[in-house]
Design a protein around this motif. Sequence first.
Motif, PDB file in Angstrom:
ATOM      1  N   ALA A  25       0.836  -1.203   0.000  1.00 12.63           N
ATOM      2  CA  ALA A  25       0.000   0.000   0.000  1.00 12.63           C
ATOM      3  C   ALA A  25       0.873   1.256   0.000  1.00 12.63           C
ATOM      4  O   ALA A  25       0.578   2.232  -0.695  1.00 12.63           O
ATOM      5  CB  ALA A  25      -0.937  -0.005   1.194  1.00 12.63           C
ATOM      6  N   ALA A  49      -3.090  -1.573  -4.468  1.00 16.13           N
ATOM      7  CA  ALA A  49      -4.032  -1.535  -3.339  1.00 16.13           C
ATOM      8  C   ALA A  49      -4.826  -2.825  -3.253  1.00 16.13           C
ATOM      9  O   ALA A  49      -5.090  -3.328  -2.159  1.00 16.13           O
ATOM     10  CB  ALA A  49      -4.962  -0.342  -3.459  1.00 16.13           C
ATOM     11  N   THR A  50      -5.190  -3.370  -4.399  1.00 18.60           N
ATOM     12  CA  THR A  50      -5.938  -4.619  -4.402  1.00 18.60           C
ATOM     13  C   THR A  50      -5.085  -5.754  -3.861  1.00 18.60           C
ATOM     14  O   THR A  50      -5.532  -6.539  -3.012  1.00 18.60           O
ATOM     15  CB  THR A  50      -6.431  -4.944  -5.820  1.00 18.60           C
ATOM     16  N   CYS A  53      -4.541  -5.269  -0.130  1.00 17.22           N
ATOM     17  CA  CYS A  53      -5.769  -5.594   0.595  1.00 17.22           C
ATOM     18  C   CYS A  53      -5.918  -7.104   0.752  1.00 17.22           C
ATOM     19  O   CYS A  53      -6.294  -7.586   1.821  1.00 17.22           O
ATOM     20  CB  CYS A  53      -6.971  -5.010  -0.146  1.00 17.22           C
ATOM     21  N   TRP A  54      -5.601  -7.857  -0.293  1.00 19.01           N
ATOM     22  CA  TRP A  54      -5.722  -9.315  -0.209  1.00 19.01           C
ATOM     23  C   TRP A  54      -4.708  -9.902   0.769  1.00 19.01           C
ATOM     24  O   TRP A  54      -5.015 -10.848   1.490  1.00 19.01           O
ATOM     25  CB  TRP A  54      -5.572  -9.947  -1.593  1.00 19.01           C
ATOM     26  N   MET A  57      -6.010  -9.137   4.171  1.00 15.10           N
ATOM     27  CA  MET A  57      -7.185  -9.974   4.408  1.00 15.10           C
ATOM     28  C   MET A  57      -6.776 -11.385   4.796  1.00 15.10           C
ATOM     29  O   MET A  57      -7.342 -11.971   5.731  1.00 15.10           O
ATOM     30  CB  MET A  57      -8.064 -10.003   3.155  1.00 15.10           C
ATOM     31  N   ALA A  79     -12.414  -7.620   1.117  1.00 15.12           N
ATOM     32  CA  ALA A  79     -11.461  -7.818   0.025  1.00 15.12           C
ATOM     33  C   ALA A  79     -12.177  -8.044  -1.306  1.00 15.12           C
ATOM     34  O   ALA A  79     -11.721  -7.556  -2.347  1.00 15.12           O
ATOM     35  CB  ALA A  79     -10.541  -8.989   0.345  1.00 15.12           C
ATOM     36  N   VAL A  82     -13.427  -4.670  -2.522  1.00 16.70           N
ATOM     37  CA  VAL A  82     -12.295  -3.878  -3.025  1.00 16.70           C
ATOM     38  C   VAL A  82     -11.848  -4.406  -4.383  1.00 16.70           C
ATOM     39  O   VAL A  82     -11.594  -3.638  -5.316  1.00 16.70           O
ATOM     40  CB  VAL A  82     -11.130  -3.878  -2.010  1.00 16.70           C
TER      41      VAL A  82
END
Length: 124
Positions: A25, A49-50, A53-54, A57, A79, A82
């Motif tokens: 990030a 960002a994806t 995020c995963w 998560m 997630a 997103v």
Amino acid sequence: MTEAVLPLWLEIIVAVLVLSGAALALLGSTGLLRLPTFFERVHAPAIIATLGCWLIMHGTVLYFSVADSSLALHALLIAVFVAITVPIMSIFLMRAALFRARQMGQDVPPSLSHPQAPSEPQDS
């Protein structure tokens, strides 16, 4: 409420996942600041960002599943949302910027939905 004691190996895995997601990030944020054009800038946060995020998560699901002794999938919903909304939002932003750039006469790729007729070669 008693605090769950996790094995050290699990805490290390969770820490690596969460810190890797946070580092990605941060990398996406620096890409947003450093890249010169809008079209280059929009990719860094969207893709990174994806992925960040995963990673976060996975660390969250792993931690809360072991701490609560049940499968904790609440972070999976975040997630998934997103992963669905970020690429769609990026596509809409890029299309709007491309339309605006074409209207302003900037040098951008031609429209695929309204192809122009090829110009005929002129005789010299």
